[in-house]
Design an enzyme around this catalytic site. Structure first.
Site, PDB file in Angstrom:
ATOM      1  N   SER A 268     -23.853  65.630 -44.084  1.00  7.62           N
ATOM      2  CA  SER A 268     -25.203  64.997 -43.842  1.00  7.62           C
ATOM      3  C   SER A 268     -25.182  63.543 -44.407  1.00  7.62           C
ATOM      4  O   SER A 268     -24.887  63.191 -45.491  1.00  7.62           O
ATOM      5  CB  SER A 268     -26.300  65.516 -44.598  1.00  7.62           C
ATOM      6  OG  SER A 268     -26.581  66.967 -44.043  1.00  7.62           O
TER       7      SER A 268
ATOM      8  N   HIS B  66     -26.124  64.574 -37.876  1.00  9.88           N
ATOM      9  CA  HIS B  66     -24.834  65.009 -37.634  1.00  9.88           C
ATOM     10  C   HIS B  66     -24.827  64.594 -36.152  1.00  9.88           C
ATOM     11  O   HIS B  66     -25.528  65.105 -35.077  1.00  9.88           O
ATOM     12  CB  HIS B  66     -25.084  66.552 -37.701  1.00  9.88           C
ATOM     13  CG  HIS B  66     -24.832  67.017 -39.210  1.00  9.88           C
ATOM     14  ND1 HIS B  66     -23.937  67.258 -39.809  1.00  9.88           N
ATOM     15  CD2 HIS B  66     -25.970  67.061 -40.076  1.00  9.88           C
ATOM     16  CE1 HIS B  66     -24.272  67.633 -41.027  1.00  9.88           C
ATOM     17  NE2 HIS B  66     -25.476  67.369 -41.070  1.00  9.88           N
TER      18      HIS B  66
ATOM     19  N   HIS C 108     -24.350  74.384 -38.757  1.00 10.18           N
ATOM     20  CA  HIS C 108     -24.734  75.343 -40.133  1.00 10.18           C
ATOM     21  C   HIS C 108     -25.278  76.454 -39.495  1.00 10.18           C
ATOM     22  O   HIS C 108     -25.800  76.765 -38.465  1.00 10.18           O
ATOM     23  CB  HIS C 108     -26.277  74.400 -40.624  1.00 10.18           C
ATOM     24  CG  HIS C 108     -25.612  72.896 -40.801  1.00 10.18           C
ATOM     25  ND1 HIS C 108     -25.701  71.791 -40.083  1.00 10.18           N
ATOM     26  CD2 HIS C 108     -25.228  72.273 -42.071  1.00 10.18           C
ATOM     27  CE1 HIS C 108     -25.422  70.817 -40.839  1.00 10.18           C
ATOM     28  NE2 HIS C 108     -25.203  71.187 -41.997  1.00 10.18           N
TER      29      HIS C 108
ATOM     30  N   TYR D   6     -27.852  77.740 -40.629  1.00  7.39           N
ATOM     31  CA  TYR D   6     -29.547  77.569 -40.585  1.00  7.39           C
ATOM     32  C   TYR D   6     -29.724  77.005 -39.144  1.00  7.39           C
ATOM     33  O   TYR D   6     -31.033  77.156 -38.933  1.00  7.39           O
ATOM     34  CB  TYR D   6     -30.123  76.698 -41.591  1.00  7.39           C
ATOM     35  CG  TYR D   6     -29.802  75.400 -41.666  1.00  7.39           C
ATOM     36  CD1 TYR D   6     -30.204  74.527 -40.632  1.00  7.39           C
ATOM     37  CD2 TYR D   6     -28.979  74.703 -42.808  1.00  7.39           C
ATOM     38  CE1 TYR D   6     -29.951  73.155 -40.646  1.00  7.39           C
ATOM     39  CE2 TYR D   6     -28.645  73.395 -42.685  1.00  7.39           C
ATOM     40  CZ  TYR D   6     -29.072  72.543 -41.774  1.00  7.39           C
ATOM     41  OH  TYR D   6     -28.755  71.240 -41.888  1.00  7.39           O
ATOM     42  N   GLU D   7     -29.001  76.409 -38.502  1.00  4.72           N
ATOM     43  CA  GLU D   7     -29.303  76.275 -37.051  1.00  4.72           C
ATOM     44  C   GLU D   7     -29.402  77.552 -35.952  1.00  4.72           C
ATOM     45  O   GLU D   7     -29.295  77.187 -34.881  1.00  4.72           O
ATOM     46  CB  GLU D   7     -28.257  75.352 -36.349  1.00  4.72           C
ATOM     47  CG  GLU D   7     -28.157  74.136 -36.991  1.00  4.72           C
ATOM     48  CD  GLU D   7     -26.818  73.009 -36.682  1.00  4.72           C
ATOM     49  OE1 GLU D   7     -26.974  72.468 -35.444  1.00  4.72           O
ATOM     50  OE2 GLU D   7     -25.953  73.048 -37.324  1.00  4.72           O
TER      51      GLU D   7
ATOM     52  N   ALA E 163     -23.789  67.008 -48.429  1.00  4.44           N
ATOM     53  CA  ALA E 163     -24.858  66.579 -49.421  1.00  4.44           C
ATOM     54  C   ALA E 163     -25.261  67.871 -50.262  1.00  4.44           C
ATOM     55  O   ALA E 163     -24.959  68.944 -49.790  1.00  4.44           O
ATOM     56  CB  ALA E 163     -26.185  66.309 -48.625  1.00  4.44           C
TER      57      ALA E 163
ATOM     58  N   MET F 203     -25.992  73.964 -48.101  1.00  2.92           N
ATOM     59  CA  MET F 203     -26.269  74.820 -46.966  1.00  2.92           C
ATOM     60  C   MET F 203     -24.920  74.988 -46.191  1.00  2.92           C
ATOM     61  O   MET F 203     -24.998  75.300 -45.024  1.00  2.92           O
ATOM     62  CB  MET F 203     -27.351  74.394 -46.272  1.00  2.92           C
ATOM     63  CG  MET F 203     -28.552  74.272 -47.267  1.00  2.92           C
ATOM     64  SD  MET F 203     -30.040  73.849 -46.330  1.00  2.92           S
ATOM     65  CE  MET F 203     -31.151  73.335 -47.548  1.00  2.92           C
ATOM     66  N   SER F 204     -23.784  74.368 -46.780  1.00  7.79           N
ATOM     67  CA  SER F 204     -22.533  74.332 -45.922  1.00  7.79           C
ATOM     68  C   SER F 204     -21.068  74.409 -46.594  1.00  7.79           C
ATOM     69  O   SER F 204     -21.445  74.590 -48.031  1.00  7.79           O
ATOM     70  CB  SER F 204     -22.586  72.888 -45.206  1.00  7.79           C
ATOM     71  OG  SER F 204     -22.341  71.997 -45.971  1.00  7.79           O
TER      72      SER F 204
ATOM     73  N   ASN G  48     -30.080  64.962 -54.469  1.00  8.09           N
ATOM     74  CA  ASN G  48     -31.559  65.293 -55.196  1.00  8.09           C
ATOM     75  C   ASN G  48     -31.013  66.446 -56.115  1.00  8.09           C
ATOM     76  O   ASN G  48     -29.947  66.795 -56.390  1.00  8.09           O
ATOM     77  CB  ASN G  48     -32.369  65.921 -54.092  1.00  8.09           C
ATOM     78  CG  ASN G  48     -31.928  67.320 -53.458  1.00  8.09           C
ATOM     79  OD1 ASN G  48     -30.749  67.141 -52.686  1.00  8.09           O
ATOM     80  ND2 ASN G  48     -32.692  68.217 -53.715  1.00  8.09           N
TER      81      ASN G  48
ATOM     82  N   HIS H 299     -35.569  66.793 -45.265  1.00  9.05           N
ATOM     83  CA  HIS H 299     -34.205  66.738 -44.732  1.00  9.05           C
ATOM     84  C   HIS H 299     -33.866  65.305 -44.610  1.00  9.05           C
ATOM     85  O   HIS H 299     -32.460  64.790 -44.930  1.00  9.05           O
ATOM     86  CB  HIS H 299     -33.995  67.703 -43.583  1.00  9.05           C
ATOM     87  CG  HIS H 299     -32.517  67.366 -42.798  1.00  9.05           C
ATOM     88  ND1 HIS H 299     -31.550  68.000 -43.477  1.00  9.05           N
ATOM     89  CD2 HIS H 299     -32.328  66.822 -41.700  1.00  9.05           C
ATOM     90  CE1 HIS H 299     -30.590  67.636 -42.527  1.00  9.05           C
ATOM     91  NE2 HIS H 299     -30.952  66.886 -41.645  1.00  9.05           N
TER      92      HIS H 299
HETATM   93  N1  HPA Z   1     -30.196  72.574 -51.986  1.00  7.88           N
HETATM   94  C1  HPA Z   1     -29.701  72.793 -50.721  1.00  7.88           C
HETATM   95  N2  HPA Z   1     -28.829  72.207 -50.130  1.00  7.88           N
HETATM   96  C2  HPA Z   1     -29.004  70.856 -50.467  1.00  7.88           C
HETATM   97  C3  HPA Z   1     -29.751  70.505 -51.169  1.00  7.88           C
HETATM   98  C4  HPA Z   1     -30.461  71.094 -52.097  1.00  7.88           C
HETATM   99  O1  HPA Z   1     -31.359  70.834 -53.029  1.00  7.88           O
HETATM  100  N3  HPA Z   1     -29.606  69.055 -51.151  1.00  7.88           N
HETATM  101  C5  HPA Z   1     -28.875  68.672 -50.239  1.00  7.88           C
HETATM  102  N4  HPA Z   1     -28.199  69.949 -49.673  1.00  7.88           N
END
Ligand code: HPA
Length: 281
Positions: A34, A65, A87, A89-90, A117, A215-216, A239, A251
């Site tokens: 990301s 992406h 991903h 989640y897609e 990320a 998430m990846s 974060n 996001h």
């Molecule tokens: N959680 C899950 N995936 C992430 C986060 C998060 O806080 N930040 C960036 N990808």
């Protein structure tokens, strides 16, 4: 020892499309997570191919992406850069999420560098580069489930105790230090998303021993190891997990944060790839 999965139509279709077009034999694959895809724009490309034009290549639908394969040689290392990943989640299966890794493996790459990320669970500031030395697969699924057992093919019983190549970790650490980018080592937890963690979930993940959550990456690492590729993975902390990301579009906020750190990541990747210019023995 490198392995391949047999009877694999989408992978074979993609490889049949790409192989005659290869401008050189790529050795290293780099998955740009990301907001990090812009790294590929910093080096002259020999060839750019949209995922959408490759038969069998799953589509990439998420913001941040771009969905392109870029063949270039940053720091003299023939590489295939993936601008964007697929991903879970897609709505994609882990077979689709990890299909690009099988395509890269079939194209003859020997090393895979993955980036993502991630949210901090340990005391890590935004902008920290975390070199992954272990992971928790908490996706409730595994990309190797249901693989056909064929002679010389990949089966699911893959050793994961040394998934992250020790010499690549050392190299990444020393190259990062030499270009002035601080790194730490840590454990990455991988969840499906797309929701971010509640405070209780973040506390649980920390309690389980994770330093960061994304998430990846982990499914791709599993597939890369099944194929016998050497793996290095790093997370860019964007974060703090479990703490509200004070923006309506969380996001976008994560992507923007990562984009602001591209300079740092680029220095690191340039340094790393120059260390990979000579093939592994
Ligand atoms: N959680 C899950 N995936 C992430 C986060 C998060 O806080 N930040 C960036 N990808």
């Amino acid at each position: 020892m490198k392995k391949r999965i047999k009877s694999d139509d989408p992978v074979e279709a993609a490889v049949a499309h790409l192989r005659p077009r290869l401008p050189f034999q790529p050795r290293v694959g780099v998955i740009l997570g990301s907001g990090l895809g812009v790294y590929a724009d910093r080096h002259p490309a020999k060839l750019v191919v949209d995922y959408a034009e490759i038969p069998g290549f799953p589509p990439c639908t998420v913001e941040g992406h771009r969905g392109r394969l870029v063949f270039s040689a940053p720091s003299g290392t023939p590489a295939l850069l993936m601008q964007g990943r697929i991903h879970r989640y897609e709505g994609r299966s882990l077979e689709e999420v990890t299909r690009p890794i099988r395509i890269l493996g079939a194209l003859g790459l020997d090393t895979l560098v993955l980036s993502c990320a991630a949210g901090a669970l340990a005391d890590l500031p935004a902008g920290q580069l975390l070199l992954i030395h272990d992971h928790l697969n908490l996706m409730g699924d595994n990309p190797l489930i249901g693989l056909s057992r064929e002679p010389d093919g990949v089966d699911g019983f893959v050793e994961m105790a040394k998934a992250y190549d020790a010499s690549l970790l050392d190299l990444a650490e020393s190259r990062a230090a030499s270009v002035g980018v601080p790194t730490r080592r840590g454990v990455l937890a991988c969840v499906t998303g797309p929701t971010y963690e509640t405070p209780a979930e973040a506390a649980m993940l920390r309690g389980l021993g994770a330093d960061a959550v994304s998430m990846s990456t982990v499914p791709e690492v599993i597939m890369a190891r099944a194929l016998g590729l050497r793996v290095l993975a790093f997370a860019l902390i964007t974060n703090r997990a479990g703490v509200p990301i004070d923006q309506t579009d969380s996001h976008r906020a994560v992507v923007t944060k990562a984009e602001r750190m591209t300079e740092k990541v680029a220095h690191f990747l340039d340094g790393l790839l120059s260390g990979l210019a000579v093939p592994a023995g």
